[in-house]
Design an enzyme around this catalytic site. Sequence first.
Site, PDB file in Angstrom:
ATOM      1  N   PRO A   4      37.278  28.725  -8.008  1.00  0.00           N
ATOM      2  CA  PRO A   4      38.461  27.881  -8.576  1.00  0.00           C
ATOM      3  C   PRO A   4      39.248  28.191  -9.944  1.00  0.00           C
ATOM      4  O   PRO A   4      38.757  28.578 -11.146  1.00  0.00           O
ATOM      5  CB  PRO A   4      38.278  26.335  -8.650  1.00  0.00           C
ATOM      6  CG  PRO A   4      36.888  26.484  -7.768  1.00  0.00           C
ATOM      7  CD  PRO A   4      36.304  27.281  -7.637  1.00  0.00           C
ATOM      8  N   GLU A   5      40.516  28.586  -9.798  1.00  0.00           N
ATOM      9  CA  GLU A   5      41.126  29.632 -11.109  1.00  0.00           C
ATOM     10  C   GLU A   5      42.317  27.641 -11.373  1.00  0.00           C
ATOM     11  O   GLU A   5      41.711  26.954  -9.919  1.00  0.00           O
ATOM     12  CB  GLU A   5      42.075  30.700 -10.518  1.00  0.00           C
ATOM     13  CG  GLU A   5      41.343  31.839 -10.365  1.00  0.00           C
ATOM     14  CD  GLU A   5      41.627  33.198 -10.313  1.00  0.00           C
ATOM     15  OE1 GLU A   5      42.734  33.429 -11.478  1.00  0.00           O
ATOM     16  OE2 GLU A   5      40.909  34.127 -10.059  1.00  0.00           O
ATOM     17  N   LYS A  54      41.071  25.069 -16.115  1.00  0.00           N
ATOM     18  CA  LYS A  54      40.193  24.776 -15.380  1.00  0.00           C
ATOM     19  C   LYS A  54      39.248  23.457 -15.196  1.00  0.00           C
ATOM     20  O   LYS A  54      38.474  22.616 -14.616  1.00  0.00           O
ATOM     21  CB  LYS A  54      39.077  25.989 -15.114  1.00  0.00           C
ATOM     22  CG  LYS A  54      39.499  27.311 -14.722  1.00  0.00           C
ATOM     23  CD  LYS A  54      38.677  28.227 -14.405  1.00  0.00           C
ATOM     24  CE  LYS A  54      39.327  29.897 -14.563  1.00  0.00           C
ATOM     25  NZ  LYS A  54      38.023  30.757 -14.836  1.00  0.00           N
ATOM     26  N   ARG A 302      32.413  39.988 -14.982  1.00  0.00           N
ATOM     27  CA  ARG A 302      32.504  39.879 -13.592  1.00  0.00           C
ATOM     28  C   ARG A 302      33.511  41.828 -14.019  1.00  0.00           C
ATOM     29  O   ARG A 302      33.512  42.472 -14.113  1.00  0.00           O
ATOM     30  CB  ARG A 302      34.076  39.498 -14.535  1.00  0.00           C
ATOM     31  CG  ARG A 302      33.496  37.861 -15.091  1.00  0.00           C
ATOM     32  CD  ARG A 302      32.272  36.645 -13.739  1.00  0.00           C
ATOM     33  NE  ARG A 302      33.698  37.142 -12.038  1.00  0.00           N
ATOM     34  CZ  ARG A 302      34.085  35.533 -12.465  1.00  0.00           C
ATOM     35  NH1 ARG A 302      34.356  34.468 -13.772  1.00  0.00           N
ATOM     36  NH2 ARG A 302      35.056  35.442 -11.570  1.00  0.00           N
TER      37      ARG A 302
END
Length: 312
Positions: A4-5, A54, A302
């Site tokens: 989710p962003e 977020k 990442r």
Amino acid sequence: MTVPEGHTVHRIARQFTADFAGHRLAVSSPQGRFAAGAARLDGQVLTETAAVGKHMFATFESGDVLRVHLGLYGAWDFFGVVSPIVDGQDVRGSMGAPRLRRAVRMGEDEREPPSAEGGLVASFPPDPVGAVRVRLATEESVADLRGPSACEVLDPSEAQAVVDRLGPDPASTDDLDAAGQVVVERITSRGVAVGQLLMDQSVVAGIGNIYRAELLFRARLDPHTPGRRVPREVVRAIWDDWAVLLPDGIRTGAMLTREDLDEDGRARAIADTTERHWVYGRGGLPCRVCGTPVVVEEMAGRKLYFCPVCQR
Ligand SMILES: [Zn+2]
């Protein structure tokens, strides 16, 4: 898997505003891990829901604030009445489904909620399935949270302290210009790679791995450039671009970052995730602009995708 962003969290906050705000909620923790927090909120009216980056903040009549961060694996499942949240259009879920039987997941991926089939549940309210951290319920709508990295009750000053530690979010500020100046200062004063700074939630809030890669490609900027070597006007252009991409993601529910698509192309990209991005997820495939293989490497743990030619 899609993490989710910011756009997803804003969509969730809007779902709560549509179907839960103004209602007195039954709050429980079927899994038990949030039993004390649920007891504190149970029976209170939800007054307001907002997203910053977020994080989602749901404020109750006593001033108690439920803060949720989905992290990598979290998701909300909505059941029953799930109102359209954008322009009167149902982007996801089943059109024309019986009012109390809809089931929609918002979070880490687009799988269906457990116990649902074809966007519907057999009965309402559905029994909680698996590890449901918290269930919020009105007479007609149920929201189940599973797998979050944070789920806690804060008082208003504690909630404000969390917000104060976050960088600007274009969808939660009234002054895009001033917020953009803050982001310019925070990036151009640091020696850290700009690709890392864009993911730092204290610099700018809501950007995750996909939007990071795509914003940098759209700016034709090398992700390894130290923040202080990026011209101020380039940082400002990235902020302005984020202020376009984020509302688009909130509206469509998809991170569609290619500005080269016509209406048909956009429709295809909404249906097919491999058509949505310039570089994200395309390691080894030819750059859509110059044909050079897209590079994938690790940056701060990442995966980072970029075109070594377009982004020099
Ligand atoms: Zn290229």
